[in-house]
Design a protein around this motif. Structure first.
Motif, short mmCIF file in Angstrom:
data_model
loop_
_atom_site.label_atom_id
_atom_site.label_comp_id
_atom_site.label_asym_id
_atom_site.label_seq_id
_atom_site.Cartn_x
_atom_site.Cartn_y
_atom_site.Cartn_z
N HIS A 133 0.84 -1.19 0.00
CA HIS A 133 0.00 0.00 0.00
C HIS A 133 0.88 1.24 0.00
CE1 HIS A 133 -3.79 2.17 0.63
NE2 HIS A 133 -3.10 2.97 1.42
N LEU A 135 1.37 4.68 1.40
CA LEU A 135 0.90 5.47 2.53
C LEU A 135 0.97 6.96 2.22
CD1 LEU A 135 2.71 3.61 5.47
CD2 LEU A 135 0.39 3.26 4.66
N GLN A 139 -0.87 8.99 7.19
CA GLN A 139 -0.70 7.60 7.62
C GLN A 139 0.72 7.32 8.08
OE1 GLN A 139 -2.01 5.82 3.99
NE2 GLN A 139 -4.17 5.74 4.61
N LYS A 140 1.70 7.93 7.43
CA LYS A 140 3.09 7.78 7.87
C LYS A 140 3.31 8.41 9.23
CE LYS A 140 4.98 7.67 3.17
NZ LYS A 140 5.83 8.37 2.17
N ARG A 143 1.97 6.21 11.96
CA ARG A 143 2.91 5.13 12.32
C ARG A 143 3.98 5.63 13.27
NH1 ARG A 143 4.88 0.86 7.77
NH2 ARG A 143 2.90 -0.20 7.41
N TYR A 291 -3.14 0.47 7.57
CA TYR A 291 -2.27 -0.21 6.61
C TYR A 291 -0.90 -0.54 7.20
CZ TYR A 291 -5.82 1.49 3.39
OH TYR A 291 -7.01 1.76 2.78
N SER A 292 -0.92 -1.13 8.40
CA SER A 292 0.34 -1.51 9.04
C SER A 292 0.29 -2.98 9.45
CB SER A 292 0.60 -0.63 10.27
OG SER A 292 0.63 0.73 9.92
#
Length: 320
Positions: A133, A135, A139-140, A143, A291-292
């Motif tokens: 995916h 990112l 989203q980064k 994380r 998405y991790s």
């Protein structure tokens, strides 16, 4: 007089020799006779035997045109700033363009194109790397924030509370037959016939299993029968209750108090039915960035020296 004759001979062109070969051909001379005659009168200027034979064949086939067929000519191997800019524009507009397409568009030789690409533009063509995916920035950052929280909460992994993290995921477990005949060899008596085995598909069986574990080892593996799809109903009524029962049997005094469940954001994990079960049972959860999927294993407290082995029909964490 001799110098004038010598000068007139030097003025002979390729077309003059072709006309001479045609005249001698009309006189029914052989190709060798034509070649020897030309060598006798024009030893330094006469064409080679292969040239005489080539034109002789043309005359035999009725081609009496005394000019070579038009050719595209030698490829343009020179390059300048204009050709370099043209090449840059082509690869910028289409990064997937091939050498053949570049040759067609620029009319340059492959060698020149190679020089421009690697010496002038300093580019190379690489295969794209597959990632699950792409990112976005938010989203980064999510994380990064998650990792900072975990490092602070568990003292960069040195806190004993790391053992309270319960993590895992669902995966397909495939059963494989031996890949080669050598792997199925066995010792038999000298006169005994060789054993036989059925040729089957490479993966004759596979089973979905939910595997949950802590830093101390596997807690529970729950099989999903008949290759069904993981649903919130199965996860909340079969999988998690079995895991909770196992933890309570392992921790008779405290039960699931203090246990932190960390699973990904699959629909079966975030469904209302699953959240209700977790709230009613008192099992706390850790947040999971979008998405991790790699984080459940990373946050389990297992070091890089830990392997997952299938031993005696069960899964175990083995220290390497």
């Amino acid at each position: 007089m001799a110098s004038k004759i010598s000068q007139s001979k030097s003025d002979l062109t390729k077309r003059d020799f072709q006309a001479t070969i045609l005249i001698l051909f009309k006189l029914q001379k052989t190709r060798v006779e034509i070649y020897e005659s030309l060598q006798e009168h024009f030893p330094d200027l006469a064409p080679s035997l292969s040239t005489v034979e080539r034109w002789y064949r043309e005359f035999i086939h009725g081609n009496f045109v005394l000019e070579d067929a038009p050719r595209s000519g030698r490829p343009n191997i020179s390059h300048n700033e204009e050709s370099v800019n043209e090449m840059l524009d082509l690869i910028t507009r289409d990064p997937h363009i091939t050498y053949a397409q570049l040759e067609y568009e620029t009319e340059l030789s492959s060698g020149t194109i190679n020089i421009i690409l690697h010496k002038e533009l300093c580019v190379r063509k690489l295969c794209a790397r597959w990632i699950p995916h792409s990112l976005n920035l938010q989203q980064k950052l999510s994380r990064i924030d998650f990792c900072k929280i975990m490092l602070k909460r568990f003292a960069t992994g040195s806190s004993r509370a790391v053992s309270e993290i319960l993590t895992g995921d669902e995966t397909w477990i495939c059963h494989y037959d031996p890949k080669t005949k050598r792997m199925s060899k066995e010792w038999v008596e000298e006169d005994a016939p060789p054993s036989t085995k059925m040729r089957r598909a490479r993966s004759v069986e596979k089973q979905m299993r939910a595997m949950l574990f802590r830093s101390s080892g596997f807690v529970e593996t729950v099989a999903l029968e008949d290759r069904k799809t993981v649903t919130a109903d199965w996860y909340a009524t079969v999988c998690l209750p079995k895991v909770i029962t196992t933890i309570e049997s392992q921790r008779e005094k405290t039960g699931i108090i203090g246990i932190l469940l960390h699973h990904d954001n699959a629909s079966s994990h975030t469904a209302i039915r699953t959240r209700e079960l977790l709230e009613n049972s008192g099992l706390k959860t850790l947040p999971h960035p979008p998405y991790s999927p790699d984080l459940p294993l990373a946050t389990s407290g297992c070091s890089l020296g830990t392997k997952i082995n299938f031993v005696g029909g069960d899964f175990r964490l083995m220290k390497s």
